[in-house]
Motif scaffolding. Sequence first.
Motif, short mmCIF file in Angstrom:
data_model
loop_
_atom_site.label_atom_id
_atom_site.label_comp_id
_atom_site.label_asym_id
_atom_site.label_seq_id
_atom_site.Cartn_x
_atom_site.Cartn_y
_atom_site.Cartn_z
N SER A 214 10.48 -48.09 32.23
CA SER A 214 10.59 -47.16 33.80
C SER A 214 9.37 -46.76 34.53
O SER A 214 8.98 -45.72 33.98
CB SER A 214 11.82 -46.12 33.70
N TYR A 215 9.43 -47.35 35.54
CA TYR A 215 8.13 -46.68 36.78
C TYR A 215 9.20 -45.21 37.30
O TYR A 215 8.28 -43.95 37.26
CB TYR A 215 8.05 -47.73 38.46
N ARG A 216 10.04 -45.03 36.77
CA ARG A 216 10.58 -43.85 37.67
C ARG A 216 10.31 -42.70 36.44
O ARG A 216 10.26 -41.42 36.94
CB ARG A 216 12.21 -43.61 37.96
N ARG A 217 10.19 -42.56 35.27
CA ARG A 217 10.89 -42.53 34.51
C ARG A 217 8.91 -41.88 33.58
O ARG A 217 8.56 -40.55 33.21
CB ARG A 217 10.79 -42.50 32.86
N GLU A 218 7.83 -42.91 34.25
CA GLU A 218 6.89 -42.44 33.35
C GLU A 218 5.56 -43.18 35.00
O GLU A 218 4.39 -42.38 33.97
CB GLU A 218 6.47 -43.45 32.55
N GLY A 219 6.03 -43.62 35.59
CA GLY A 219 4.78 -44.16 36.47
C GLY A 219 3.76 -44.85 36.28
O GLY A 219 4.69 -45.92 36.40
N THR A 220 2.92 -44.89 35.78
CA THR A 220 2.23 -45.80 34.90
C THR A 220 2.67 -46.31 34.23
O THR A 220 2.93 -45.85 33.45
CB THR A 220 0.53 -45.74 34.51
N THR A 221 3.42 -47.27 34.12
CA THR A 221 3.93 -48.33 32.97
C THR A 221 4.12 -49.96 32.65
O THR A 221 3.53 -50.31 33.65
CB THR A 221 6.20 -47.74 32.82
N GLY A 222 4.55 -50.25 32.26
CA GLY A 222 4.81 -52.21 31.52
C GLY A 222 5.87 -52.33 32.16
O GLY A 222 7.01 -51.86 33.77
N ARG A 223 6.48 -54.17 32.37
CA ARG A 223 7.50 -54.19 32.69
C ARG A 223 7.59 -55.50 32.08
O ARG A 223 7.62 -55.90 30.97
CB ARG A 223 7.35 -55.25 33.99
N ILE A 224 9.61 -55.10 31.83
CA ILE A 224 9.99 -55.65 31.23
C ILE A 224 10.34 -57.28 31.88
O ILE A 224 10.26 -57.49 32.73
CB ILE A 224 11.73 -55.46 30.15
N ALA A 225 11.13 -58.79 30.70
CA ALA A 225 11.16 -59.18 32.02
C ALA A 225 12.60 -59.88 31.67
O ALA A 225 13.20 -60.36 30.92
CB ALA A 225 10.34 -60.81 31.54
N ALA A 226 13.36 -60.52 33.07
CA ALA A 226 14.07 -61.16 32.34
C ALA A 226 14.34 -61.97 32.65
O ALA A 226 13.75 -63.52 33.77
CB ALA A 226 15.54 -60.99 33.75
N VAL A 227 14.57 -63.24 32.10
CA VAL A 227 14.16 -65.18 32.31
C VAL A 227 15.74 -66.15 31.70
O VAL A 227 16.07 -66.02 30.99
CB VAL A 227 13.25 -65.39 30.89
N THR A 228 15.44 -67.46 32.43
CA THR A 228 16.76 -67.80 32.22
C THR A 228 15.63 -69.66 32.46
O THR A 228 15.41 -69.59 33.25
CB THR A 228 17.72 -67.39 33.02
N TRP A 229 17.19 -70.32 32.09
CA TRP A 229 16.84 -71.84 32.13
C TRP A 229 18.38 -72.70 31.35
O TRP A 229 19.03 -72.32 30.95
CB TRP A 229 15.68 -72.05 30.91
N THR A 230 18.07 -74.24 31.45
CA THR A 230 18.44 -74.97 30.71
C THR A 230 18.22 -75.13 30.27
O THR A 230 16.90 -76.59 30.11
CB THR A 230 19.06 -75.37 32.11
N GLU A 231 19.25 -76.02 29.36
CA GLU A 231 18.36 -76.71 27.55
C GLU A 231 20.04 -77.99 27.86
O GLU A 231 21.11 -77.04 28.16
CB GLU A 231 18.80 -76.33 26.92
#
Length: 235
Positions: A214-231
């Motif tokens: 959370s950028y709001r909570r931590e400032g400098t921080t990482g990023r999560i990802a949301a990923v989608t694809w078809t099979e």
Amino acid sequence: MRVRRVVTTRDGGVSAGKFASFNLGDHVGDDPRAVAANRKRLAGELGLDRIAWMEQVHGRTVTVVDGTERGPAEATDALVTATPGVAVAVLVADCVPVLLGDPEAGVVAAAHAGRVGARIGILPATLKAMTELGAEPGRIEALLGPSICGECYEVPAEMAADVEKHLPGSASRTRRGTPGLDLRAGLWRQLAEAGVGRIGVDPRCTAEEPSLFSYRREGTTGRIAAVTWTEAEAA
């Protein structure tokens, strides 16, 4: 086709310090080698040969990809593909990650809907790009991923009113009784009014959930990802 969707957490990677540990953002100051290792692990765990990333800029540009691209899509906030097995990803640390898919047409999209992008119409632009590839709104399934909630996202009253004007349903009140924004609520309404058939919401708040960045909570921080694809569906 079967549409697959995955949302990561901050756990299980090799990044250190403020980025611990499964940071997937390559633009936040983390060691590039750690980010590359985390992205490689994500692809391996999901059994994917190709994940398309983007250089997110809080705009409404949509890019169609097919897996032949080199590097992230420049200056874009949504990726769309009709190529089976090619995953599209969005990175967030409070903004709303939106995953969309039409299993019949085999078209999927990942959109970055922060305050600015949501206000100026990143989702309508994404839906337009999907329909140009054969998707139909009534068949599209959408997931609004974890983001900062309306009870935590405090903004000036003028900003809340402005976003509400462009994205009705997004204005909220925080726990402190101050003006706020619930972007997921506004985006849900926008998708419903566009005729999207099924809309799911991940209720987790990034500012409250320690397993998420959370950028709001931590400032400098990482990023999560949301990923989608078809099979292809199993016979």
